[in-house]
Design a protein around this motif. Structure first.
Motif, PDB file in Angstrom:
ATOM      1  N   LEU A 136     -59.997  45.846  53.022  1.00  0.00           N
ATOM      2  CA  LEU A 136     -59.052  45.926  54.137  1.00  0.00           C
ATOM      3  C   LEU A 136     -59.677  46.859  55.161  1.00  0.00           C
ATOM      4  CD1 LEU A 136     -56.119  45.210  55.183  1.00  0.00           C
ATOM      5  CD2 LEU A 136     -55.486  47.440  54.330  1.00  0.00           C
TER       6      LEU A 136
ATOM      7  N   VAL B   4     -60.332  48.387  59.167  1.00  0.00           N
ATOM      8  CA  VAL B   4     -59.805  48.640  60.502  1.00  0.00           C
ATOM      9  C   VAL B   4     -61.009  48.843  61.408  1.00  0.00           C
ATOM     10  CG1 VAL B   4     -58.403  50.138  61.946  1.00  0.00           C
ATOM     11  CG2 VAL B   4     -57.719  49.706  59.583  1.00  0.00           C
TER      12      VAL B   4
ATOM     13  N   THR C  58     -66.281  49.267  62.216  1.00  0.00           N
ATOM     14  CA  THR C  58     -65.311  49.771  61.250  1.00  0.00           C
ATOM     15  C   THR C  58     -65.155  51.274  61.430  1.00  0.00           C
ATOM     16  OG1 THR C  58     -65.936  48.052  59.688  1.00  0.00           O
ATOM     17  CG2 THR C  58     -64.790  49.955  58.784  1.00  0.00           C
TER      18      THR C  58
ATOM     19  N   THR D  15     -56.124  52.393  53.780  1.00  0.00           N
ATOM     20  CA  THR D  15     -55.583  51.838  55.015  1.00  0.00           C
ATOM     21  C   THR D  15     -54.304  51.075  54.713  1.00  0.00           C
ATOM     22  OG1 THR D  15     -57.026  49.922  54.729  1.00  0.00           O
ATOM     23  CG2 THR D  15     -57.778  51.615  56.240  1.00  0.00           C
TER      24      THR D  15
ATOM     25  N   ILE E 181     -51.321  48.458  56.934  1.00  0.00           N
ATOM     26  CA  ILE E 181     -50.775  47.854  58.150  1.00  0.00           C
ATOM     27  C   ILE E 181     -49.375  47.362  57.825  1.00  0.00           C
ATOM     28  CG2 ILE E 181     -51.863  45.609  57.668  1.00  0.00           C
ATOM     29  CD1 ILE E 181     -51.981  45.266  60.786  1.00  0.00           C
TER      30      ILE E 181
ATOM     31  N   ILE F 247     -50.538  50.843  62.021  1.00  0.00           N
ATOM     32  CA  ILE F 247     -51.674  50.981  61.113  1.00  0.00           C
ATOM     33  C   ILE F 247     -51.799  52.457  60.789  1.00  0.00           C
ATOM     34  CG2 ILE F 247     -54.169  50.702  60.822  1.00  0.00           C
ATOM     35  CD1 ILE F 247     -54.056  48.586  63.059  1.00  0.00           C
TER      36      ILE F 247
ATOM     37  N   GLN G 110     -59.215  45.398  65.368  1.00  0.00           N
ATOM     38  CA  GLN G 110     -59.123  44.296  64.426  1.00  0.00           C
ATOM     39  C   GLN G 110     -58.791  44.873  63.064  1.00  0.00           C
ATOM     40  OE1 GLN G 110     -62.995  42.439  64.456  1.00  0.00           O
ATOM     41  NE2 GLN G 110     -62.385  40.965  66.008  1.00  0.00           N
ATOM     42  N   VAL G 111     -57.887  44.207  62.360  1.00  0.00           N
ATOM     43  CA  VAL G 111     -57.602  44.566  60.981  1.00  0.00           C
ATOM     44  C   VAL G 111     -57.946  43.348  60.140  1.00  0.00           C
ATOM     45  CG1 VAL G 111     -55.880  45.357  59.326  1.00  0.00           C
ATOM     46  CG2 VAL G 111     -55.745  46.098  61.710  1.00  0.00           C
TER      47      VAL G 111
ATOM     48  N   ILE H 180     -57.765  41.580  56.798  1.00  0.00           N
ATOM     49  CA  ILE H 180     -56.989  41.560  55.557  1.00  0.00           C
ATOM     50  C   ILE H 180     -57.658  40.526  54.655  1.00  0.00           C
ATOM     51  CG2 ILE H 180     -54.717  41.230  54.522  1.00  0.00           C
ATOM     52  CD1 ILE H 180     -53.574  41.747  57.402  1.00  0.00           C
TER      53      ILE H 180
END
Length: 137
Positions: free
Chosen positions: A9, A11, A23, A30, A32, A64, A92-93, A95
């Protein structure tokens, strides 16, 4: 779907405004979360006295949070500067096995800590600052 590795995961922050995402360095944990406020339109005429909600109304948001080890990398410096400048760049996350959430976020909290015989750590919080896009994998 199989179990996912938490380290996947990620961020990421747009480092220069040109779509180059890095990153956030040193993150160990992390999270969200997505939220949607409701608009209650219940009245005396509501069937059976049940609450009624207005479809598609209300404010949607995402937050986040993350914590990790301070590494003094370029992304650490970028997050720090974003907080002090109050900017809302694209993040951007990622997942794992789900998709990518992308959009503008503002750094709303940035905390640093350290102990005499341990590493320097940090925690940060981000709040969505516009429309988010989701791309499934």
């Amino acid at each position: 779907m199989t179990a996912q590795n938490g380290k996947d995961l990620l961020v990421k922050v747009d480092m220069t405004g040109d779509g180059q995402f890095d990153t956030l360095a040193g993150l160990r944990a992390t999270r969200i979360s997505f939220n949607a406020e409701t608009v209650d339109v219940t009245s005396l005429e509501s069937q059976g006295g049940w609450r009624e909600l207005l479809s598609g109304a209300g404010v949607r948001s995402a937050s986040i949070s993350g914590s990790g080890v301070f590494r003094d990398a370029g992304s650490d410096e970028r997050a720090r500067q974003l907080f002090f400048d109050g900017e809302t760049p694209d993040f951007q996350v990622i997942i794992p096995d789900f998709g990518i959430v992308a959009g503008a976020f503002q750094v709303t909290a940035l905390e640093y800590a350290g102990s005499h015989n341990g590493e320097a750590t940090y925690e940060l919080s981000l709040a969505s600052a516009g429309v988010l896009a989701f791309t499934a994998v």
